[in-house]
Design a protein around this motif. Structure first.
Motif, PDB file in Angstrom:
ATOM      1  N   GLY A 167       0.812  -1.210   0.000  1.00  0.00           N
ATOM      2  CA  GLY A 167       0.000   0.000   0.000  1.00  0.00           C
ATOM      3  C   GLY A 167       0.845   1.259   0.000  1.00  0.00           C
ATOM      4  N   ARG A 168       1.978   1.199   0.695  1.00  0.00           N
ATOM      5  CA  ARG A 168       2.867   2.363   0.750  1.00  0.00           C
ATOM      6  C   ARG A 168       3.399   2.702  -0.640  1.00  0.00           C
ATOM      7  NH1 ARG A 168       6.776   4.936   4.209  1.00  0.00           N
ATOM      8  NH2 ARG A 168       8.751   5.297   3.138  1.00  0.00           N
ATOM      9  N   ARG A 206       2.640   6.002  -3.094  1.00  0.00           N
ATOM     10  CA  ARG A 206       3.700   6.833  -3.660  1.00  0.00           C
ATOM     11  C   ARG A 206       3.535   6.983  -5.176  1.00  0.00           C
ATOM     12  NH1 ARG A 206       8.061   8.063  -0.549  1.00  0.00           N
ATOM     13  NH2 ARG A 206       8.025   7.255   1.571  1.00  0.00           N
ATOM     14  N   LEU A 207       3.103   5.922  -5.813  1.00  0.00           N
ATOM     15  CA  LEU A 207       2.867   5.992  -7.256  1.00  0.00           C
ATOM     16  C   LEU A 207       1.697   6.923  -7.573  1.00  0.00           C
ATOM     17  CD1 LEU A 207       3.350   2.199  -8.032  1.00  0.00           C
ATOM     18  CD2 LEU A 207       4.720   4.036  -9.038  1.00  0.00           C
ATOM     19  N   GLU A 218       5.020 -11.368  -1.438  1.00  0.00           N
ATOM     20  CA  GLU A 218       5.547 -11.242  -2.799  1.00  0.00           C
ATOM     21  C   GLU A 218       4.449 -11.504  -3.828  1.00  0.00           C
ATOM     22  OE1 GLU A 218       9.879 -12.237  -4.774  1.00  0.00           O
ATOM     23  OE2 GLU A 218       8.985 -13.687  -3.390  1.00  0.00           O
ATOM     24  N   GLU A 219       3.666 -12.552  -3.592  1.00  0.00           N
ATOM     25  CA  GLU A 219       2.575 -12.887  -4.506  1.00  0.00           C
ATOM     26  C   GLU A 219       1.496 -11.803  -4.497  1.00  0.00           C
ATOM     27  OE1 GLU A 219       3.887 -14.848  -2.262  1.00  0.00           O
ATOM     28  OE2 GLU A 219       4.883 -16.392  -3.472  1.00  0.00           O
ATOM     29  N   GLU A 220       1.215 -11.245  -3.319  1.00  0.00           N
ATOM     30  CA  GLU A 220       0.210 -10.177  -3.229  1.00  0.00           C
ATOM     31  C   GLU A 220       0.670  -8.929  -3.980  1.00  0.00           C
ATOM     32  OE1 GLU A 220      -1.349  -9.254   0.619  1.00  0.00           O
ATOM     33  OE2 GLU A 220      -1.263 -11.341   1.281  1.00  0.00           O
ATOM     34  N   ALA A 221       1.952  -8.622  -3.878  1.00  0.00           N
ATOM     35  CA  ALA A 221       2.484  -7.455  -4.590  1.00  0.00           C
ATOM     36  C   ALA A 221       2.353  -7.650  -6.099  1.00  0.00           C
ATOM     37  CB  ALA A 221       3.944  -7.229  -4.202  1.00  0.00           C
ATOM     38  N   GLN A 222       2.657  -8.839  -6.571  1.00  0.00           N
ATOM     39  CA  GLN A 222       2.529  -9.118  -8.003  1.00  0.00           C
ATOM     40  C   GLN A 222       1.069  -9.042  -8.442  1.00  0.00           C
ATOM     41  OE1 GLN A 222       4.410 -12.944  -8.340  1.00  0.00           O
ATOM     42  NE2 GLN A 222       6.447 -12.150  -7.822  1.00  0.00           N
ATOM     43  N   ALA A 223       0.165  -9.551  -7.594  1.00  0.00           N
ATOM     44  CA  ALA A 223      -1.260  -9.490  -7.917  1.00  0.00           C
ATOM     45  C   ALA A 223      -1.752  -8.045  -7.982  1.00  0.00           C
ATOM     46  CB  ALA A 223      -2.066 -10.270  -6.880  1.00  0.00           C
ATOM     47  N   ALA A 224      -1.091  -7.149  -7.238  1.00  0.00           N
ATOM     48  CA  ALA A 224      -1.454  -5.729  -7.258  1.00  0.00           C
ATOM     49  C   ALA A 224      -0.848  -5.005  -8.453  1.00  0.00           C
ATOM     50  CB  ALA A 224      -1.014  -5.059  -5.961  1.00  0.00           C
ATOM     51  N   GLY A 225      -0.062  -5.733  -9.263  1.00  0.00           N
ATOM     52  CA  GLY A 225       0.518  -5.135 -10.460  1.00  0.00           C
ATOM     53  C   GLY A 225       1.905  -4.563 -10.266  1.00  0.00           C
ATOM     54  N   LEU A 226       2.554  -4.904  -9.148  1.00  0.00           N
ATOM     55  CA  LEU A 226       3.901  -4.397  -8.876  1.00  0.00           C
ATOM     56  C   LEU A 226       4.954  -5.431  -9.262  1.00  0.00           C
ATOM     57  CD1 LEU A 226       3.258  -2.946  -5.303  1.00  0.00           C
ATOM     58  CD2 LEU A 226       3.418  -1.634  -7.432  1.00  0.00           C
TER      59      LEU A 226
END
Length: 214
Positions: free
Chosen positions: A148-149, A153-154, A183-191
């Motif tokens: 979320g942080r 920022r984006l 890590e998987e959650e970040a990728q799912a969020a498009g990061l």
């Protein structure tokens, strides 16, 4: 000589009790003893109250020390993250230039605007056909809230850097250690995700990954 018909009247005997045996001096001594006991009790209550106040004060001091220790530990974590970022910076910059075609790579970018300050671990961008900004967030240990942080920022990047408006924004979340599933959650969020190993900065997103562009 008494006659059998004579009636003899005996004087009744009053039984002796503790009350009848107490003298005035004894009573005064008892009162004085009770008064002394009261003073001793009051003194002990005062001492207890003082002890409670001391314990409360010690508790507040302990809380203050714990807050300070937490702040220092957090600071050490940040410094470790800065150290890790610095060690991996050469490979990070190389990847940003070759993989993402970035023209400008700025580590530790600190932006002040309208009384606000924002710091980015790594901020990179390119003009022309690429026309993209990449924001890299580096953590010694990546926790769920880091997702979320970075997204925040984006989303607010142009508030601090309006001169970059019109460019697509992409995020990379990097770290040495990751909490389970983050890590998987970040990728799912498009990061994009990356790990720092042996001074190397390596993307860990799977093949075919399509990043989100803000």
């Amino acid at each position: 000589m008494l006659d059998c018909n004579d009636v003899v009247t005996a004087t009744p005997t009053v039984p002796m009790t503790a009350a009848t045996e107490l003298s005035w001096d004894d009573l005064k001594a008892m009162i004085a003893a009770l008064a002394e006991q009261g003073r001793q009790t009051a003194l002990r209550l005062q001492e207890t109250d003082h002890l409670i106040r001391e314990l409360r004060e010690e508790g507040r001091e302990t809380d203050r020390q714990l807050r300070e220790l937490k702040r220092q530990i957090g600071g050490l974590g940040d410094k470790f993250g800065y150290f890790a970022e610095g060690m991996a910076l050469p490979t990070m910059e190389r990847l940003l230039r070759r993989r993402f075609h970035m023209e400008i790579v700025n580590p530790r970018s600190r932006i002040r605007k309208d009384g606000r300050e924002r710091e980015y671990d790594v901020l990179a961008w390119a003009n022309g056909k690429v026309n993209t900004v990449v924001v890299v967030e580096v953590k010694s240990r990546v926790k769920r809230e880091a997702i979320g942080r970075l997204i925040e920022r984006l989303e607010t990047l142009f508030d601090c850097l309006p001169e970059l408006k019109g460019k697509a924004r992409v995020g990379i979340l990097a770290g040495i250690d990751w909490d389970a599933g983050v890590e998987e959650e970040a990728q799912a969020a498009g990061l994009y995700t990356a790990r720092i190993r042996d001074d190397m900065f390596e993307l860990t997103t799977p093949k075919g990954f399509r990043p989100r562009r803000w």
